[in-house]
Scaffold this motif. Structure first.
Motif, PDB file in Angstrom:
ATOM      1  N   LEU A  46     124.708  95.780  60.552  1.00  0.00           N
ATOM      2  CA  LEU A  46     125.621  95.257  61.709  1.00  0.00           C
ATOM      3  C   LEU A  46     124.781  94.926  63.115  1.00  0.00           C
ATOM      4  O   LEU A  46     125.025  94.188  63.655  1.00  0.00           O
ATOM      5  N   LEU A  47     123.777  95.565  63.290  1.00  0.00           N
ATOM      6  CA  LEU A  47     122.646  95.205  64.312  1.00  0.00           C
ATOM      7  C   LEU A  47     122.376  93.805  64.036  1.00  0.00           C
ATOM      8  O   LEU A  47     122.059  93.137  64.898  1.00  0.00           O
ATOM      9  N   MET A  48     122.262  93.330  62.881  1.00  0.00           N
ATOM     10  CA  MET A  48     121.541  91.979  62.520  1.00  0.00           C
ATOM     11  C   MET A  48     122.920  91.064  62.685  1.00  0.00           C
ATOM     12  O   MET A  48     122.519  89.894  62.498  1.00  0.00           O
ATOM     13  N   GLY A  49     124.127  91.460  62.760  1.00  0.00           N
ATOM     14  CA  GLY A  49     125.170  90.759  62.817  1.00  0.00           C
ATOM     15  C   GLY A  49     125.586  90.525  61.329  1.00  0.00           C
ATOM     16  O   GLY A  49     126.295  89.374  61.172  1.00  0.00           O
ATOM     17  N   SER A  51     120.818  92.059  44.180  1.00  0.00           N
ATOM     18  CA  SER A  51     122.208  92.238  43.200  1.00  0.00           C
ATOM     19  C   SER A  51     123.281  91.533  43.714  1.00  0.00           C
ATOM     20  O   SER A  51     123.946  91.168  43.039  1.00  0.00           O
ATOM     21  N   GLY A  52     123.135  91.417  45.080  1.00  0.00           N
ATOM     22  CA  GLY A  52     124.417  90.729  45.674  1.00  0.00           C
ATOM     23  C   GLY A  52     125.372  91.988  46.278  1.00  0.00           C
ATOM     24  O   GLY A  52     126.495  91.629  47.066  1.00  0.00           O
ATOM     25  N   GLY A  53     124.932  93.060  46.248  1.00  0.00           N
ATOM     26  CA  GLY A  53     125.446  94.194  46.924  1.00  0.00           C
ATOM     27  C   GLY A  53     125.089  94.426  48.223  1.00  0.00           C
ATOM     28  O   GLY A  53     124.116  93.739  48.797  1.00  0.00           O
ATOM     29  N   MET A  54     125.622  95.306  48.884  1.00  0.00           N
ATOM     30  CA  MET A  54     125.139  95.262  50.371  1.00  0.00           C
ATOM     31  C   MET A  54     123.887  95.976  50.846  1.00  0.00           C
ATOM     32  O   MET A  54     123.332  95.641  51.881  1.00  0.00           O
ATOM     33  N   ASP A  55     123.361  96.739  50.008  1.00  0.00           N
ATOM     34  CA  ASP A  55     121.932  97.372  50.447  1.00  0.00           C
ATOM     35  C   ASP A  55     121.036  96.318  50.118  1.00  0.00           C
ATOM     36  O   ASP A  55     120.051  95.897  51.173  1.00  0.00           O
ATOM     37  N   SER A  56     121.132  95.537  48.969  1.00  0.00           N
ATOM     38  CA  SER A  56     120.022  94.434  48.711  1.00  0.00           C
ATOM     39  C   SER A  56     120.358  93.372  49.577  1.00  0.00           C
ATOM     40  O   SER A  56     119.455  92.504  50.257  1.00  0.00           O
ATOM     41  N   TYR A  57     121.497  93.092  50.113  1.00  0.00           N
ATOM     42  CA  TYR A  57     121.885  92.047  51.007  1.00  0.00           C
ATOM     43  C   TYR A  57     121.370  92.040  52.608  1.00  0.00           C
ATOM     44  O   TYR A  57     120.636  91.319  53.057  1.00  0.00           O
ATOM     45  N   ALA A  67     125.250  83.941  48.551  1.00  0.00           N
ATOM     46  CA  ALA A  67     124.262  84.367  49.895  1.00  0.00           C
ATOM     47  C   ALA A  67     123.087  83.422  50.056  1.00  0.00           C
ATOM     48  O   ALA A  67     122.731  83.100  50.801  1.00  0.00           O
ATOM     49  N   CYS A  68     122.573  83.332  48.784  1.00  0.00           N
ATOM     50  CA  CYS A  68     121.032  82.555  48.896  1.00  0.00           C
ATOM     51  C   CYS A  68     121.391  81.290  49.187  1.00  0.00           C
ATOM     52  O   CYS A  68     120.469  80.530  49.832  1.00  0.00           O
ATOM     53  N   VAL A  69     122.405  80.603  48.731  1.00  0.00           N
ATOM     54  CA  VAL A  69     122.749  79.220  48.993  1.00  0.00           C
ATOM     55  C   VAL A  69     122.869  79.000  50.762  1.00  0.00           C
ATOM     56  O   VAL A  69     122.276  78.024  51.263  1.00  0.00           O
ATOM     57  N   GLU A  70     123.566  79.925  51.113  1.00  0.00           N
ATOM     58  CA  GLU A  70     123.966  80.005  52.467  1.00  0.00           C
ATOM     59  C   GLU A  70     122.611  80.340  53.524  1.00  0.00           C
ATOM     60  O   GLU A  70     122.591  79.604  54.234  1.00  0.00           O
ATOM     61  N   LEU A  71     121.688  81.267  52.968  1.00  0.00           N
ATOM     62  CA  LEU A  71     120.795  81.448  53.637  1.00  0.00           C
ATOM     63  C   LEU A  71     119.660  80.594  53.311  1.00  0.00           C
ATOM     64  O   LEU A  71     118.384  80.513  53.878  1.00  0.00           O
ATOM     65  N   ASP A  72     119.707  79.576  52.299  1.00  0.00           N
ATOM     66  CA  ASP A  72     118.943  78.668  51.729  1.00  0.00           C
ATOM     67  C   ASP A  72     117.429  79.237  51.538  1.00  0.00           C
ATOM     68  O   ASP A  72     116.345  78.817  51.976  1.00  0.00           O
ATOM     69  N   TYR A  98     129.705  91.492  55.877  1.00  0.00           N
ATOM     70  CA  TYR A  98     129.635  92.356  54.545  1.00  0.00           C
ATOM     71  C   TYR A  98     130.695  91.754  53.544  1.00  0.00           C
ATOM     72  O   TYR A  98     130.573  92.212  52.336  1.00  0.00           O
ATOM     73  N   THR A  99     131.607  90.916  54.195  1.00  0.00           N
ATOM     74  CA  THR A  99     132.651  90.398  53.159  1.00  0.00           C
ATOM     75  C   THR A  99     131.729  89.491  52.187  1.00  0.00           C
ATOM     76  O   THR A  99     132.281  88.972  51.217  1.00  0.00           O
ATOM     77  N   LYS A 100     130.384  89.116  52.401  1.00  0.00           N
ATOM     78  CA  LYS A 100     129.787  88.224  51.536  1.00  0.00           C
ATOM     79  C   LYS A 100     128.966  88.919  50.279  1.00  0.00           C
ATOM     80  O   LYS A 100     127.920  88.461  49.682  1.00  0.00           O
ATOM     81  N   THR A 101     129.412  90.411  50.258  1.00  0.00           N
ATOM     82  CA  THR A 101     128.811  91.250  49.211  1.00  0.00           C
ATOM     83  C   THR A 101     129.876  91.995  48.702  1.00  0.00           C
ATOM     84  O   THR A 101     131.040  91.918  48.868  1.00  0.00           O
TER      85      THR A 101
END
Length: 219
Positions: A173-176, A10-16, A50-55, A179-182
């Motif tokens: 957070l453990l993955m670094g 969705s672009g929200g924090m859970d699905s991100y 986010a998907c562009v950044e994650l390729d 969350y400003t990207k959500t």
């Protein structure tokens, strides 16, 4: 080759967080985002970025034509967005009729078309009180249906089903993760409102991790 999966993003924090966890687990992710006529497109914009950044492959599917069938929700109709905590009775106005069953059905069709055997979505325990389509019994029944609805059985996977939002943020957070990207706020302003249920729950999730949401709020 790693396993192909579909993630409803969705672009929200859970699905991100879910999306990034799948990538960390070396899964081959194809993300899908649905525009079902929700009040604003902020989350969709964040998902695309986010998907562009994650390729990773990302499809944004326009199903806005079904909006007229999904009225009565404050997320799809001209109804005031309720303010307060997610567990409040007023938050039931944010239920979109049959949303997750519709979105999961479409994602399952996509999964079959690309040879994936699993569809991931970000249901979690914080949603159980208000949203029936995020509860364990719903996930169980959807899995039963998706096992027989096609020649190729598809598994519905919900890694965070028994996590609360604070635990999801902790994993992120453990993955670094940044969350400003959500985007979570139900209002589509330049800055999150800080008053709606989504904002309340998000702020609490960061507070559980002894920090403030880096995204900031109007209130």
């Amino acid at each position: 080759m790693s396993e192909i999966i579909v993630v409803i993003f969705s672009g929200g924090m859970d699905s991100y967080t879910l999306l990034n966890r799948a990538l960390k687990n070396d899964l081959q992710v194809s993300a899908v985002t649905f525009n079902y006529g929700q009040r604003h497109a902020k989350e969709i914009e964040y998902a695309a970025s986010a998907c562009v950044e994650l390729d990773i492959p990302h499809k944004i599917i326009d199903i806005t034509a079904i909006n007229e069938l999904l009225q009565g929700s404050s997320l799809t109709s001209n109804i005031d967005i309720p303010e307060g905590h997610y567990a409040d009775e007023t938050m039931k106005s944010t239920i979109v009729p049959n949303r997750n069953m519709i979105l999961l059905s479409l994602a399952v069709g996509y999964a079959i078309s690309i040879g994936a055997k699993k569809v991931f979505y970000g249901a979690h325990s914080g949603d159980h009180a208000i949203y029936p389509d995020c509860r364990p019994e719903f996930v169980e029944k959807m899995n039963n249906v998706c096992a027989v609805a096609n020649y190729q059985p598809i598994e519905i996977v919900t890694p965070y089903l028994n996590y609360d939002k604070g635990e999801i943020v902790k994993d992120g957070l453990l993955m670094g993760l940044d969350y400003t990207k959500t985007w979570s706020c139900y209002n589509g302003k330049d800055t999150a409102c800080g008053k709606c249920g989504a904002c309340f729950e998000r702020m609490e999730a960061f507070a559980c991790n002894s920090m403030s949401d880096p995204s900031g709020y109007e209130q």
